[in-house]
Design an enzyme around this catalytic site. Structure first.
Site, mmCIF file in Angstrom:
data_model
loop_
_atom_site.group_PDB
_atom_site.id
_atom_site.type_symbol
_atom_site.label_atom_id
_atom_site.label_comp_id
_atom_site.label_asym_id
_atom_site.label_seq_id
_atom_site.Cartn_x
_atom_site.Cartn_y
_atom_site.Cartn_z
ATOM 1 N N CYS A 1 0.839 -1.204 0.000
ATOM 2 C CA CYS A 1 0.000 0.000 0.000
ATOM 3 C C CYS A 1 0.870 1.248 0.000
ATOM 4 O O CYS A 1 1.280 1.729 1.058
ATOM 5 C CB CYS A 1 -0.927 -0.033 1.206
ATOM 6 S SG CYS A 1 -2.017 1.389 1.317
ATOM 7 N N CYS B 1 -0.450 4.300 1.795
ATOM 8 C CA CYS B 1 -0.317 4.246 3.254
ATOM 9 C C CYS B 1 1.126 4.459 3.698
ATOM 10 O O CYS B 1 1.386 5.150 4.683
ATOM 11 C CB CYS B 1 -0.753 2.883 3.783
ATOM 12 S SG CYS B 1 -2.129 2.142 2.936
ATOM 13 N N ASP B 2 2.053 3.840 3.011
ATOM 14 C CA ASP B 2 3.422 3.756 3.530
ATOM 15 C C ASP B 2 4.452 4.576 2.745
ATOM 16 O O ASP B 2 5.611 4.671 3.163
ATOM 17 C CB ASP B 2 3.870 2.281 3.567
ATOM 18 C CG ASP B 2 2.979 1.447 4.495
ATOM 19 O OD1 ASP B 2 2.441 2.025 5.455
ATOM 20 O OD2 ASP B 2 2.806 0.253 4.247
HETATM 21 P P1 FAD Z 1 -10.792 -5.473 5.892
HETATM 22 O O1 FAD Z 1 -10.016 -4.541 6.713
HETATM 23 O O2 FAD Z 1 -10.114 -6.247 4.821
HETATM 24 O O3 FAD Z 1 -11.512 -6.487 6.890
HETATM 25 C C1 FAD Z 1 -12.198 -7.590 6.396
HETATM 26 C C2 FAD Z 1 -12.795 -8.329 7.570
HETATM 27 O O4 FAD Z 1 -13.641 -9.352 7.087
HETATM 28 C C3 FAD Z 1 -11.782 -9.001 8.491
HETATM 29 O O5 FAD Z 1 -12.110 -8.718 9.811
HETATM 30 C C4 FAD Z 1 -11.978 -10.494 8.231
HETATM 31 O O6 FAD Z 1 -11.716 -11.285 9.382
HETATM 32 C C5 FAD Z 1 -13.462 -10.514 7.878
HETATM 33 N N1 FAD Z 1 -13.864 -11.657 7.084
HETATM 34 C C6 FAD Z 1 -13.417 -12.043 5.865
HETATM 35 N N2 FAD Z 1 -14.052 -13.171 5.482
HETATM 36 C C7 FAD Z 1 -14.928 -13.486 6.468
HETATM 37 C C8 FAD Z 1 -15.851 -14.537 6.683
HETATM 38 N N3 FAD Z 1 -16.037 -15.495 5.768
HETATM 39 N N4 FAD Z 1 -16.552 -14.564 7.834
HETATM 40 C C9 FAD Z 1 -16.406 -13.584 8.761
HETATM 41 N N5 FAD Z 1 -15.551 -12.554 8.608
HETATM 42 C C10 FAD Z 1 -14.821 -12.518 7.493
HETATM 43 N N6 FAD Z 1 -5.726 2.193 4.497
HETATM 44 C C11 FAD Z 1 -5.640 3.458 4.957
HETATM 45 O O7 FAD Z 1 -6.592 4.224 4.829
HETATM 46 N N7 FAD Z 1 -4.510 3.905 5.595
HETATM 47 C C12 FAD Z 1 -3.421 3.126 5.808
HETATM 48 O O8 FAD Z 1 -2.411 3.566 6.361
HETATM 49 C C13 FAD Z 1 -3.494 1.780 5.342
HETATM 50 N N8 FAD Z 1 -2.444 0.950 5.527
HETATM 51 C C14 FAD Z 1 -2.527 -0.334 5.068
HETATM 52 C C15 FAD Z 1 -1.451 -1.182 5.259
HETATM 53 C C16 FAD Z 1 -1.513 -2.480 4.821
HETATM 54 C C17 FAD Z 1 -0.328 -3.381 5.044
HETATM 55 C C18 FAD Z 1 -2.679 -2.959 4.155
HETATM 56 C C19 FAD Z 1 -2.767 -4.379 3.691
HETATM 57 C C20 FAD Z 1 -3.752 -2.119 3.937
HETATM 58 C C21 FAD Z 1 -3.678 -0.801 4.378
HETATM 59 N N9 FAD Z 1 -4.740 0.071 4.179
HETATM 60 C C22 FAD Z 1 -4.670 1.353 4.661
HETATM 61 C C23 FAD Z 1 -5.979 -0.347 3.499
HETATM 62 C C24 FAD Z 1 -7.060 -0.647 4.554
HETATM 63 O O9 FAD Z 1 -6.527 -1.549 5.482
HETATM 64 C C25 FAD Z 1 -8.280 -1.232 3.879
HETATM 65 O O10 FAD Z 1 -8.757 -0.337 2.903
HETATM 66 C C26 FAD Z 1 -9.386 -1.487 4.900
HETATM 67 O O11 FAD Z 1 -8.919 -2.274 5.965
HETATM 68 C C27 FAD Z 1 -10.574 -2.175 4.267
HETATM 69 O O12 FAD Z 1 -11.534 -2.323 5.262
HETATM 70 P P2 FAD Z 1 -12.725 -3.375 5.148
HETATM 71 O O13 FAD Z 1 -13.530 -3.197 6.366
HETATM 72 O O14 FAD Z 1 -13.379 -3.286 3.840
HETATM 73 O O15 FAD Z 1 -12.025 -4.818 5.152
#
Ligand code: FAD
Ligand code: NAP
Length: 324
Positions: A136, A139-140
């Site tokens: 990302c 982010c970094d």
């Molecule tokens: P996610 O955070 O992907 O969460 C998905 C959830 O779904 C998890 O809790 C998982 O356990 C659950 N899940 C999946 N399948 C199932 C299932 N079958 N049953 C039950 N639960 C399930 N964004 C920023 O804005 N700033 C940053 O600094 C930043 N840094 C990042 C650094 C890294 C290394 C990464 C990988 C991403 C970063 N991002 C950052 C991006 C950000 O993390 C994502 O955009 C955000 O987390 C997406 O949120 P979400 O709720 O859609 O899903």
């Protein structure tokens, strides 16, 4: 013993989208159940400093997610440590089966299962994740001011990440496994014109190189696709941009998806192709993929679920009055 739990709103996923949906659904007195999945807190739990979450100039990703969970609990969400392994969206109430053996039935569902960056699968990549290896740049990238970085990939994401990184880094080397990019031409033009960018064509990456103490990246070991010749590319940061995989396995046969599995939602909405099923966050978003946009969509999903349930109740009570 297997149990069945019914809820008005079942939220699947505990990233920013899921927890935000939970806060809004709880405050709408819908008593939601949120199932966390195998990564409680989602993708931000695998990063360190988050510097673009409004209100916090710097917050540790895992801390932010602990706070979001506490907020959702505080307003009344029931949070369950379970993983949904199947879901039936063909009729209401919707039915989901958890690994724990619990069956969840729900009048509305918010899918917030996120997306996972694809990784190369190298042991050295795993070792340096969060210590110079990232997926990302938004982010970094800020951490690589006047440093050299390498990006791997040849799609829009890789090119956009490489261009974004030129705002900070002194040099950006894009490594691609072929001799042409799949990214849009306009992005390629911008990349080729940028004096900070070097491209290493026809190369894969065999290993991430680095120091032990402190743990940090010093370069990558690249290999030519046809000659097999090995080259070391020095760098302080290595960005993997070989695509993102939305976690849509649960629903891909029941909901419309596009762009490699992202759940399709209606314009300006989180409504999916099935009434009563809403999708938020990275699961639907192939463009922004940020915590704040995911949280925003979580909010929308809860508000739309509330409206959907109110309309259902109204329809049912009208039908009941007509029958009397
Ligand atoms: P996610 O955070 O992907 O969460 C998905 C959830 O779904 C998890 O809790 C998982 O356990 C659950 N899940 C999946 N399948 C199932 C299932 N079958 N049953 C039950 N639960 C399930 N964004 C920023 O804005 N700033 C940053 O600094 C930043 N840094 C990042 C650094 C890294 C290394 C990464 C990988 C991403 C970063 N991002 C950052 C991006 C950000 O993390 C994502 O955009 C955000 O987390 C997406 O949120 P979400 O709720 O859609 O899903
Ligand atoms: P992508 O288009 O699937 O590209 C992935 C790239 O990574 C490809 O160049 C691929 O190489 C390479 N790759 C895949 N696996 C690899 C491996 N194991 N080792 C080395 N390289 C590997 O993914 P994306 O760039 O993340 O884009 C995903 C979708 O989002 C696309 O549809 C894209 O158009 C869209 N998107 C759009 C925008 C925009 O509109 N601005 C921005 C970002 C993304 P090959 O080329 O050889 O297959």
């Amino acid at each position: 013993m297997s149990t069945t739990r019914h809820t008005k709103v079942l939220i699947i996923g505990s990233g920013p989208a899921g927890y935000t949906a939970a806060v809004y659904a709880s405050r709408a007195m819908l008593n939601p159940i949120l199932v966390q999945g195998i990564q409680p807190g989602g993708q931000l739990t695998i990063t360190t400093e988050v510097e673009n979450w409004p209100g916090d100039a710097m917050v540790q990703g895992p801390d932010l997610m602990v706070r979001m969970e506490a907020h959702a609990k505080e307003v009344g969400t029931e949070i369950i440590g379970d993983h949904i392994n199947s879901i039936d969206l063909s009729k209401r109430p919707f039915t989901a089966l958890g690994d724990s053996g619990t069956t969840y039935t729900a009048d509305a569902v918010v899918l917030a299962t996120g997306a996972q960056a694809k990784w190369l699968g190298l042991p050295s990549e795993e070792k340096f994740k969060g210590f110079g290896v990232s997926a990302c740049a938004t982010c970094d990238g800020f951490f690589y001011r006047n440093k050299e970085v390498v990006v791997i990939g040849g799609g829009n994401t890789a090119v956009e990440e490489a261009l974004f990184l030129t705002n900070f880094a002194s040099k950006v080397t894009l490594i691609h496994r072929r001799d042409s990019l799949r990214a849009e031409k306009i992005l390629q033009d911008r990349l080729f014109k940028n004096p900070k960018v070097a491209i290493l064509w026809d190369h894969s990456v065999d290993a991430v190189l680095g120091d032990e103490n402190p743990l940090g990246v010093t370069g990558v070991q690249a290999r030519h696709a046809t000659t097999g010749e090995s080259t070391t590319v020095p760098c302080d940061g290595f960005f993997v941009a070989i695509g993102h995989a939305p976690a849509s396995e649960l629903v891909k046969d029941q909901l419309e998806t596009h762009m490699g599995g992202y759940v399709v939602t209606k314009p300006d909405s989180t409504a999916t192709s099935i009434p009563g099923v809403f999708a938020a966050g990275d699961l639907t978003d192939h463009i922004y993929r940020q915590a704040v946009t995911s949280a925003g969509m979580g909010c929308m999903a809860a508000l739309e679920a509330e409206k959907f349930l109110a309309e259902q109740e109204e329809t049912e009570s009208t039908a009941l009055s007509a029958a009397e």
